[in-house]
Design an enzyme around this catalytic site. Structure first.
Site, mmCIF file in Angstrom:
data_model
loop_
_atom_site.group_PDB
_atom_site.id
_atom_site.type_symbol
_atom_site.label_atom_id
_atom_site.label_comp_id
_atom_site.label_asym_id
_atom_site.label_seq_id
_atom_site.Cartn_x
_atom_site.Cartn_y
_atom_site.Cartn_z
ATOM 1 N N ASP A 142 -8.607 -13.798 -3.018
ATOM 2 C CA ASP A 142 -8.976 -12.641 -2.206
ATOM 3 C C ASP A 142 -10.307 -12.036 -2.646
ATOM 4 O O ASP A 142 -10.809 -11.111 -1.984
ATOM 5 C CB ASP A 142 -7.899 -11.547 -2.304
ATOM 6 C CG ASP A 142 -6.718 -11.801 -1.375
ATOM 7 O OD1 ASP A 142 -6.872 -12.598 -0.436
ATOM 8 O OD2 ASP A 142 -5.650 -11.206 -1.596
ATOM 9 N N SER A 161 -6.350 3.172 4.406
ATOM 10 C CA SER A 161 -5.711 2.456 3.298
ATOM 11 C C SER A 161 -6.737 1.709 2.451
ATOM 12 O O SER A 161 -6.625 0.512 2.208
ATOM 13 C CB SER A 161 -4.651 1.484 3.829
ATOM 14 O OG SER A 161 -3.769 1.109 2.782
ATOM 15 N N ASN A 162 -7.736 2.448 1.971
ATOM 16 C CA ASN A 162 -8.839 1.843 1.243
ATOM 17 C C ASN A 162 -8.427 1.554 -0.198
ATOM 18 O O ASN A 162 -8.248 2.469 -1.011
ATOM 19 C CB ASN A 162 -10.063 2.767 1.280
ATOM 20 C CG ASN A 162 -11.322 2.093 0.810
ATOM 21 O OD1 ASN A 162 -11.368 1.569 -0.299
ATOM 22 N ND2 ASN A 162 -12.344 2.105 1.645
ATOM 23 N N ASN A 163 -8.288 0.272 -0.517
ATOM 24 C CA ASN A 163 -7.831 -0.132 -1.845
ATOM 25 C C ASN A 163 -8.768 0.328 -2.949
ATOM 26 O O ASN A 163 -8.340 0.735 -4.026
ATOM 27 C CB ASN A 163 -7.691 -1.656 -1.909
ATOM 28 C CG ASN A 163 -6.584 -2.174 -1.028
ATOM 29 O OD1 ASN A 163 -5.617 -1.475 -0.741
ATOM 30 N ND2 ASN A 163 -6.729 -3.399 -0.564
ATOM 31 N N LYS A 187 -0.013 3.624 -2.786
ATOM 32 C CA LYS A 187 -1.029 4.671 -2.676
ATOM 33 C C LYS A 187 -0.402 6.058 -2.558
ATOM 34 O O LYS A 187 -1.050 7.065 -2.884
ATOM 35 C CB LYS A 187 -1.936 4.402 -1.475
ATOM 36 C CG LYS A 187 -2.809 3.156 -1.610
ATOM 37 C CD LYS A 187 -3.722 3.004 -0.399
ATOM 38 C CE LYS A 187 -4.661 1.810 -0.520
ATOM 39 N NZ LYS A 187 -4.011 0.523 -0.254
ATOM 40 N N SER A 226 0.791 -1.227 0.000
ATOM 41 C CA SER A 226 0.000 0.000 0.000
ATOM 42 C C SER A 226 0.822 1.276 0.000
ATOM 43 O O SER A 226 0.250 2.374 -0.021
ATOM 44 C CB SER A 226 -0.967 -0.001 1.187
ATOM 45 O OG SER A 226 -2.076 -0.821 0.908
ATOM 46 N N THR A 255 1.495 3.089 5.658
ATOM 47 C CA THR A 255 1.849 1.689 5.850
ATOM 48 C C THR A 255 1.650 0.914 4.554
ATOM 49 O O THR A 255 1.057 1.393 3.595
ATOM 50 C CB THR A 255 0.970 1.071 6.940
ATOM 51 O OG1 THR A 255 -0.403 1.304 6.602
ATOM 52 C CG2 THR A 255 1.255 1.687 8.303
ATOM 53 N N GLY A 256 2.113 -0.316 4.544
ATOM 54 C CA GLY A 256 1.886 -1.214 3.417
ATOM 55 C C GLY A 256 2.104 -2.639 3.870
ATOM 56 O O GLY A 256 3.065 -2.925 4.587
#
Length: 515
Positions: free
Chosen positions: A172, A325-327, A82, A79, A438-439
């Protein structure tokens, strides 16, 4: 006699051109700098044995190198991708960009009867709630429409029909961090988890079946439940999983009698179909009957507008997007950038638009590989050097204050402040100080952002770890805490961070609602 830190930093900077980034931490100049020595010791931790770890630290005010190890090597950013997509999209769309959702009519309206179709058109707004569609239905009724002789037509043509990104894991797909991307979508909550429903499993009497409902209520999905109510005080072990390629959601396990409902999030197949189902129900509640069926297609150019819903501006959407962290937000924004730049709402066009902006943000787009906006794709390749350069260049953009404020803040307990860092680095000099993204994917961890040292020096840092077998988060935290506590070469006093909540290593903390 110990050389001044300024001398060590200057010598380190001079050696950058001659020393590969991977070896910088072991140079004599670096070893004489207490900060570089301590950071090198963290990277030498046995937890990183066999992993590929890159760390770059630079002064935020001058760009001067402070530390580098493996900074030029590319890896999966998770992430941290992003950071690239959000910054580039801000350049393309601007912080004032709003998504519109409209309802319009084709055909003549006489005496409350519409001799044509109703068209519901989306442009990707991930923040539309069921209540917003209800408000649009009320506007249709307020326009005088009571009977629609034609169809309800859902228009999701603002984007292409590709719902999932290249390199996303097929297994997923049921989980809400991997929802389908559609221009016509709905969120079940104010985290704005577009393309999902909340599945609630509530207990009945001990031994009785559990009661399963969805938010929003819909017949677009089918619940197949064998969940039962266990004895009072028993453990909850509910599982919720959508069967691949269908809208059948299997619910298994048990919930304890007398306990609260368990909530799980599930993706849906065909988010636009979920929206049109909800909208048809809303129309009925407001006294509007649609005789025809439900279909999809483009809204005719001559259709007459009946109502519009506008989203919050992008500057506000950045907060749930980046903090949690909304994909799906990332991918919707990438496709929106493609539509704005090239008239095509696709990943290909969107990533071309992103790449075109990265050069002005200090990043050589030819030296990286981006396949999506969220970092879900295992095909993304980015280096810490590139992320650090972006962090530096972003400081000069007019949108930087809102972008900086959207980054998670270490140790801040409020979800919409601390975000994915709210349980990390508490009780340390980094708490309330480090603003960073973060990621996390299985075997991948990243943390990049901004921190100010105890001596008042602003820094940018980027740390990307690939091929890890254990969580890299404690070591990431150790790096940032050491940077935050630095006193111009003097090591800070020992400090111990409070215990952190450890999340599964294959997803961002934001996707674990309890964290």
């Amino acid at each position: 006699m110990r050389r001044p830190r300024s001398f060590a930093l200057a010598l380190t900077a001079a050696l950058l051109a001659a020393v590969p980034a991977a070896d910088l931490a072991t140079t004599a100049a670096a070893r004489e700098d207490p900060l570089a020595r301590d950071l090198g010791a963290i990277l030498a931790d046995p937890g990183f044995r066999g992993a590929d770890v890159g760390l770059v630290v630079r002064r935020a005010d001058t760009g001067e190198p402070v530390f580098g190890s493996g900074g030029a090597r590319r890896g999966q950013p998770a992430s941290n991708g992003k950071l690239l997509s959000s910054a580039a999209v801000l350049d393309v769309l601007g912080p004032d960009h709003r998504f519109s959702t409209t309802v319009s009519a084709s055909g003549a309206l006489r005496g409350g009867v519409l001799a044509g179709d109703l068209h519901l058109r989306g442009t990707g707004d991930p923040t539309v709630l069921a209540a917003d569609y209800d408000a649009l239905a009320a506007k249709v009724a307020g326009s005088g429409v009571r009977l629609v002789l034609g169809r309800l037509v859902g228009d999701d043509t603002w984007f292409d029909s590709v719902r999932l990104g290249t390199g996303w894991a097929w297994d997923d797909e049921p989980y809400y961090y991997n929802a389908q991307i559609s221009a016509l979508t709905v969120s079940p909550d104010t985290d704005y988890d577009a393309g999902t429903v909340v599945v609630r499993v509530a207990p009945g009497a001990a031994g009785a079946p559990a009661t399963v409902t969805t938010e929003p209520p819909t017949d677009h999905v089918t619940i197949d439940s064998t969940a039962v109510t266990g004895p009072a005080g028993s453990a909850s072990n509910v599982s919720v999983e959508r069967r691949r390629g269908t809208n059948v959601i299997s619910v298994r396990g048990s919930v304890p009698a007398g306990g609260g409902a368990e909530s799980e999030w599930s993706t849906v197949e065909d988010p636009a179909g979920l929206v049109t189902s909800l909208f048809r129900d809303a129309l009925s509640r407001h006294g509007v009957r649609v005789l025809g069926g439900t279909s999809t297609g483009a809204t005719p150019a001559g259709a007459r507008p009946l109502g519009e819903h506008l989203s919050m501006p992008l500057s506000r959407l950045l907060v749930p997007f980046m903090k949690l962290s909304n994909n799906m937000h990332a991918e919707i924004l990438v496709k929106s950038a493609g539509r704005a730049a090239f008239g095509e709402g696709s990943w290909d066009a969107g990533l071309r638009a992103v790449s075109a902006k990265l050069g002005g943000l200090g990043v050589d787009a030819a030296a990286l590989s981006l396949w999506d906006g969220s970092g879900l794709s295992r095909m993304n390749q980015v280096s810490p050097d590139q992320v650090a350069s972006l962090l530096l260049a972003a400081r000069g953009r007019p949108w930087f204050p809102v972008w900086y404020d959207s980054l998670p803040v270490a140790g801040a307990s409020d979800r919409m402040v601390g975000g994915t860092l709210r349980n990390r680095m508490r009780g340390t000099p980094a708490e309330g100080n480090a603003h960073a993204k973060t990621g996390s994917l299985t075997g991948v961890s990243a943390l990049s952002g901004y921190v100010t040292t105890a001596a008042g020096t602003p820094l940018v840092f980027s740390m990307i770890s690939n091929n890890t077998l254990t969580s890299a988060r404690p070591l990431e935290d150790a790096v940032v805490v050491r940077l935050a506590g630095d006193r111009d070469g003097q090591a800070p006093p020992p400090t111990t961070a409070t215990a952190r909540t450890e999340e599964p290593v294959d997803v961002e903390c934001s996707w674990v609602k309890a964290c």
